[in-house]
Design a protein around this motif. Structure first.
Motif, PDB file in Angstrom:
ATOM      1  N   VAL A 457       0.995  -1.157   0.181  1.00 40.90           N
ATOM      2  CA  VAL A 457      -0.149   0.161   0.111  1.00 40.90           C
ATOM      3  C   VAL A 457       0.961   1.227   0.056  1.00 40.90           C
ATOM      4  CG1 VAL A 457      -1.718   1.341   1.165  1.00 40.90           C
ATOM      5  CG2 VAL A 457      -1.868  -1.230   1.167  1.00 40.90           C
ATOM      6  N   GLN A 458       1.933   0.972   0.865  1.00 39.37           N
ATOM      7  CA  GLN A 458       2.863   2.380   0.819  1.00 39.37           C
ATOM      8  C   GLN A 458       3.537   2.427  -0.503  1.00 39.37           C
ATOM      9  OE1 GLN A 458       6.122   2.052   3.476  1.00 39.37           O
ATOM     10  NE2 GLN A 458       6.592   4.155   3.737  1.00 39.37           N
ATOM     11  N   GLN A 459       3.748   1.567  -1.226  1.00 42.32           N
ATOM     12  CA  GLN A 459       4.480   1.748  -2.522  1.00 42.32           C
ATOM     13  C   GLN A 459       3.616   2.241  -3.534  1.00 42.32           C
ATOM     14  OE1 GLN A 459       5.862  -2.190  -3.616  1.00 42.32           O
ATOM     15  NE2 GLN A 459       7.540  -2.067  -2.187  1.00 42.32           N
ATOM     16  N   ALA A 460       2.270   2.018  -3.381  1.00 46.42           N
ATOM     17  CA  ALA A 460       1.196   2.339  -4.199  1.00 46.42           C
ATOM     18  C   ALA A 460       0.871   3.900  -3.811  1.00 46.42           C
ATOM     19  CB  ALA A 460      -0.051   1.767  -4.004  1.00 46.42           C
ATOM     20  N   PHE A 461       0.954   4.406  -2.735  1.00 45.58           N
ATOM     21  CA  PHE A 461       0.827   5.718  -2.411  1.00 45.58           C
ATOM     22  C   PHE A 461       2.169   6.687  -2.806  1.00 45.58           C
ATOM     23  CE2 PHE A 461      -2.461   4.805   0.699  1.00 45.58           C
ATOM     24  CZ  PHE A 461      -3.448   5.829   0.505  1.00 45.58           C
ATOM     25  N   ASP A 462       3.190   5.980  -2.571  1.00 46.81           N
ATOM     26  CA  ASP A 462       4.506   6.782  -3.160  1.00 46.81           C
ATOM     27  C   ASP A 462       4.629   6.800  -4.606  1.00 46.81           C
ATOM     28  OD1 ASP A 462       5.354   6.851  -0.472  1.00 46.81           O
ATOM     29  OD2 ASP A 462       6.824   5.242  -0.285  1.00 46.81           O
ATOM     30  N   ARG A 463       4.046   5.951  -5.463  1.00 50.21           N
ATOM     31  CA  ARG A 463       4.007   6.029  -6.869  1.00 50.21           C
ATOM     32  C   ARG A 463       3.037   7.138  -7.252  1.00 50.21           C
ATOM     33  NH1 ARG A 463       1.637   1.505  -7.933  1.00 50.21           N
ATOM     34  NH2 ARG A 463       3.505   0.241  -7.612  1.00 50.21           N
ATOM     35  N   ALA A 464       2.074   7.343  -6.541  1.00 48.00           N
ATOM     36  CA  ALA A 464       1.157   8.392  -6.979  1.00 48.00           C
ATOM     37  C   ALA A 464       1.644   9.800  -6.370  1.00 48.00           C
ATOM     38  CB  ALA A 464      -0.314   8.010  -6.217  1.00 48.00           C
TER      39      ALA A 464
END
Length: 603
Positions: A457-464
């Motif tokens: 989830v953190q990786q998805a937020f960081d990507r956005a």
């Protein structure tokens, strides 16, 4: 007559319209035009009606009826304006006596198939129309298309665009038919979802402007309001819209000038430009628009100004209501407004409620915008509706307990809205300005899954967040950090403090000081109790070289191409007292720099 009475030569009444008909008609028409241009709609309407009443034949009625329709439209009397326009078009024998929705859709489909066989070069090679009757009809059809849009009459808007396009293909092009191809493109995109064809038709209108050597305000507004933002970055539309505003004011096309200025301000907001200069621009030109009595433009502009003031921490007693120095909410509800004005009012109120964490208020206003969505066909309106259709249910689902039926319903609605946005982004590679928003929604949706690994989830937020930062969209990067901080409140308070701190910094750089104060108050306990441990964690992560995120990202679009200069921007530099609007400058100043979304250096 007075001299005759003094001389005793009879004081009979002399009909000036009968004796000096041509002179009277010309004087009244000139008075109507001048009164309209200097912002006196009441006198303009009276003079135009007088000229219209004494006109003999359609050739004499057309100038008066055109001015009368313009004045009625500026006073939000759109139905009366449409009646005048349809009457004159029928007198010119170019408009059907009876029509219905099925007939309109059939005509649009036929025109779509016909234009698909015509290349851009073929349209640019069309001769120039010389028939005065056809030119007058094109001009009236252009006005009818605009007023039917404001009135929410889709069928009339469709018929006006199709008939104007037919006349251009048959009799030749004119400055009044330049925008008709881009208007057909907008309808094709909305009705059939063919955005690629809409972009091609927009190129036809742009090419005709270059060929005829005319900067047509209507064409520029249609292209940069409806078509280009789906394929090109929003920042590319700012300078053309600004030029359209100045050109329209010089040429007397004040209504299109004010529409262009309103869209310019909305695009500045959506592009993440600082709120301080945006407010200065709106205030500097608001008085001019108010002098002309353009109520159809004033209401959306008032809502925009008040919403930005609320976000910036202005004079509003309640930041969740659009009441302050720019507008009074009760005045909006007590006065009649068309669907276009209602949509923009509820759209800005929805955004304000969301930024201040009032999910219930945001949902209520989202439903009201959905109710008035027929008047919202521009990119800024459609994309906002699609985005918040998913963003608000996600926030409501995350704030509810996972097992409740309400949370499950919010999640279902969010999933459907995300799929609709994904279709808009992936179909024909359009929606270049929505890619980072889609990644943010995907990350927020992943966060609803309690069994999902927090690292993914953190990786998805960081990507956005990275994509929004690279595009220079500080407000969206701040929103991504805020949602990530909310997610980690129940997982890891250190990471929660880290993301919330970054969110507050980005909102401050954007100029949303009211939102900064709200977040500092709401998360005071998290920020105060975990700030030291968060800084220690960030320092160790950065020094060990294991961090996958840089402290700052160069501003570019999501394709990775450099868009702005690489000068480093310190915090607070975005709030410098400059303005984007300057009558003496030929282009917009560059918003250079790097957007901070990680740990700031000590310097």
């Amino acid at each position: 007559q007075q001299q005759q009475r003094r001389r005793g030569g009879g004081g009979g009444h002399v009909d000036l319209w009968e004796r000096y008909h041509a002179l009277q008609l010309s004087l009244h028409q000139s008075l109507a035009d001048v009164s309209w241009c200097i912002g006196n709609p009441a006198e303009s309407e009276a003079a135009a009606k007088e000229a219209f009443r004494h006109a003999r034949g359609s050739q004499e009625r057309i100038p008066a009826s055109y001015t009368l329709a313009q004045v009625l439209g500026s006073q939000q009397k759109h139905k009366q304006a449409i009646e005048v326009e349809v009457q004159e078009l029928r007198a010119l024998r170019v408009f059907p006596r009876n029509f219905h929705s099925i007939q309109g859709l059939t005509l649009l489909l036929q025109m779509k198939n016909r234009l698909r066989k015509i290349s851009v070069a073929d349209v640019l090679a069309l001769p120039e129309c010389k028939d005065e009757r056809i030119i007058a009809a094109m001009n009236m059809l252009l006005l009818l298309s605009k007023h039917s849009t404001y009135d929410g009459d889709d069928i009339l808007q469709l018929l006006a665009a199709v008939i104007n396009c037919k006349l251009a293909l048959k009799y030749g092009v004119h400055k009044y038919s330049i925008s008709t191809f881009s208007q057909i493109g907008v309808l094709v995109s909305v009705m059939f979802g063919d955005a690629k064809e809409a972009y091609r038709l927009g190129l036809m209108s742009s090419g005709l402007m270059d060929r005829l050597g005319i900067h047509d305000s209507m064409t520029s507004v249609v292209v940069h309001k409806y078509v280009n933002p789906w394929y090109r970055p929003l920042t590319e539309s700012l300078e053309p819209l600004l030029q359209t505003y100045y050109t329209g004011m010089k040429q007397g096309s004040v209504e299109m000038a004010f529409v262009s200025f309103n869209i310019y301000l909305i695009h500045c907001f959506m592009a993440g430009l600082s709120l301080g200069p945006l407010l200065s621009d709106a205030k500097a030109h608001f008085d001019t628009i108010e002098e002309y009595g353009m109520d159809s433009i004033l209401t959306p502009l008032r809502a925009l100004r008040q919403a930005v003031l609320n976000l910036a921490g202005g004079d509003a007693p309640n930041p969740l209501q659009l009441t302050g120095s720019a507008m009074q909410e009760q005045d909006f509800f007590s006065s009649p407004n068309n669907s276009f004005a209602k949509y923009h009012f509820y759209m800005w109120k929805m955004k304000v409620c969301y930024y201040y964490g009032d999910w219930k208020g945001a949902e209520e206003n989202r439903l009201l915008t959905w109710k008035n969505r027929k008047a919202a066909l521009a990119f800024c309106e459609v994309s906002t509706q699609m985005y918040y259709n998913a963003l608000i249910p996600l926030a409501m689902a995350s704030s509810s307990s996972g097992g409740t039926a309400a949370a499950a319903g919010h999640k279902r609605r969010a999933r459907a809205a995300i799929n609709a946005l994904r279709k808009a982004v992936t179909k024909e590679h359009k929606a270049i300005n929505l890619v980072h928003k889609l990644h943010l929604l995907d990350a927020d949706f992943l966060a609803l899954n309690k069994r999902r690994d927090p690292r993914s989830v953190q990786q998805a937020f960081d990507r956005a967040i990275t994509m929004a930062s690279r595009a220079g969209l500080r407000h969206d990067a701040a929103l991504g950090n805020l949602r990530a901080g909310e997610y980690f409140r129940t997982k890891d308070l250190n990471w929660s403090c880290h993301y919330l701190t970054r969110s507050i910094e980005l909102f401050r750089d954007w100029g949303a000081h009211g939102v900064v104060h709200h977040l500092q108050t709401k998360y005071a306990q998290v920020l105060s109790s975990h700030s030291e441990s968060t800084l220690t964690m960030m320092s160790s992560t950065t020094s060990s070289g294991t961090s996958e995120r840089r402290a700052s990202v160069k501003s570019s679009n999501h394709l990775g191409r450099k868009r702005h200069s690489t000068l480093r921007v310190k915090r607070g530099e975005f709030d410098a007292p400059y303005t984007f609007l300057d009558a003496n400058q030929e282009s917009l100043p560059e918003m250079g720099g790097e957007i901070f979304y990680g740990k700031r250096s000590e310097k």
